[in-house]
Motif scaffolding. Structure first.
Motif, PDB file in Angstrom:
ATOM      1  N   TYR A   4       0.474   6.383  -0.560  1.00  0.00           N
ATOM      2  CA  TYR A   4       0.534   5.114   0.155  1.00  0.00           C
ATOM      3  C   TYR A   4       1.541   4.225  -0.551  1.00  0.00           C
ATOM      4  O   TYR A   4       1.387   3.905  -1.728  1.00  0.00           O
ATOM      5  N   ILE A   6       3.130   0.556  -0.585  1.00  0.00           N
ATOM      6  CA  ILE A   6       2.772  -0.773  -0.100  1.00  0.00           C
ATOM      7  C   ILE A   6       3.789  -1.782  -0.619  1.00  0.00           C
ATOM      8  O   ILE A   6       4.020  -1.871  -1.822  1.00  0.00           O
ATOM      9  N   SER A   8       4.783  -5.903  -0.471  1.00  0.00           N
ATOM     10  CA  SER A   8       4.259  -7.211  -0.092  1.00  0.00           C
ATOM     11  C   SER A   8       4.996  -8.298  -0.869  1.00  0.00           C
ATOM     12  O   SER A   8       5.602  -8.046  -1.898  1.00  0.00           O
ATOM     13  N   THR A  22       0.268   4.597  -4.384  1.00  0.00           N
ATOM     14  CA  THR A  22      -1.025   5.158  -4.743  1.00  0.00           C
ATOM     15  C   THR A  22      -1.097   6.578  -4.193  1.00  0.00           C
ATOM     16  O   THR A  22      -0.797   6.807  -3.022  1.00  0.00           O
ATOM     17  N   TYR A  33      -8.405   5.620   2.067  1.00  0.00           N
ATOM     18  CA  TYR A  33      -7.881   4.582   1.175  1.00  0.00           C
ATOM     19  C   TYR A  33      -7.614   3.299   1.957  1.00  0.00           C
ATOM     20  O   TYR A  33      -7.953   2.204   1.521  1.00  0.00           O
ATOM     21  N   THR A  34      -6.984   3.404   3.101  1.00  0.00           N
ATOM     22  CA  THR A  34      -6.716   2.264   3.978  1.00  0.00           C
ATOM     23  C   THR A  34      -7.267   2.606   5.358  1.00  0.00           C
ATOM     24  O   THR A  34      -6.576   3.211   6.173  1.00  0.00           O
ATOM     25  N   HIS A  36      -7.957   0.965   8.109  1.00  0.00           N
ATOM     26  CA  HIS A  36      -7.355   0.346   9.299  1.00  0.00           C
ATOM     27  C   HIS A  36      -5.932  -0.097   8.971  1.00  0.00           C
ATOM     28  O   HIS A  36      -5.612  -1.278   8.996  1.00  0.00           O
ATOM     29  N   MET A  37      -5.080   0.870   8.694  1.00  0.00           N
ATOM     30  CA  MET A  37      -3.722   0.564   8.251  1.00  0.00           C
ATOM     31  C   MET A  37      -2.960  -0.268   9.293  1.00  0.00           C
ATOM     32  O   MET A  37      -2.168  -1.135   8.939  1.00  0.00           O
ATOM     33  N   VAL A  40      -3.270  -4.195   8.919  1.00  0.00           N
ATOM     34  CA  VAL A  40      -2.777  -4.910   7.734  1.00  0.00           C
ATOM     35  C   VAL A  40      -1.670  -5.859   8.169  1.00  0.00           C
ATOM     36  O   VAL A  40      -0.715  -5.452   8.828  1.00  0.00           O
ATOM     37  N   VAL A  45       2.725  -1.106   4.914  1.00  0.00           N
ATOM     38  CA  VAL A  45       2.044   0.049   4.344  1.00  0.00           C
ATOM     39  C   VAL A  45       2.557   1.312   5.027  1.00  0.00           C
ATOM     40  O   VAL A  45       2.597   1.381   6.257  1.00  0.00           O
ATOM     41  N   GLU A  47       1.973   5.555   4.983  1.00  0.00           N
ATOM     42  CA  GLU A  47       1.226   6.715   4.506  1.00  0.00           C
ATOM     43  C   GLU A  47       2.170   7.913   4.585  1.00  0.00           C
ATOM     44  O   GLU A  47       2.665   8.250   5.653  1.00  0.00           O
TER      45      GLU A  47
END
Length: 57
Positions: A4, A6, A8, A22, A33-34, A36-37, A40, A45, A47
């Motif tokens: 993943y 990310i 931000s 990650t 891990y996420t 409801h990607m 966000v 994000v 994957e």
């Protein structure tokens, strides 16, 4: 194996780009891990899986 990535904005004025990676495995007995990607809103994000590797060559 999943990765993943990310991205931000952080800092006092959202002027600092922060990135994390990650690594984890997929297990049917645990929550993702996420979960409801798509929902966000404060970060980007991605994957990445092993099957994505061939698409980037």
């Amino acid at each position: 194996m999943l990765a993943y990535v990310i991205l931000s904005l952080d800092g006092l004025d959202d002027d600092l780009l922060t990135a994390t990676v990650t690594f984890c495995t997929h297990d049917l007995n645990t929550r993702p891990y996420t979960p409801h990607m798509e929902s966000v809103q404060d970060a980007a994000v991605a994957e990445v899986t092993l099957s994505d590797y061939g698409k980037w060559r």
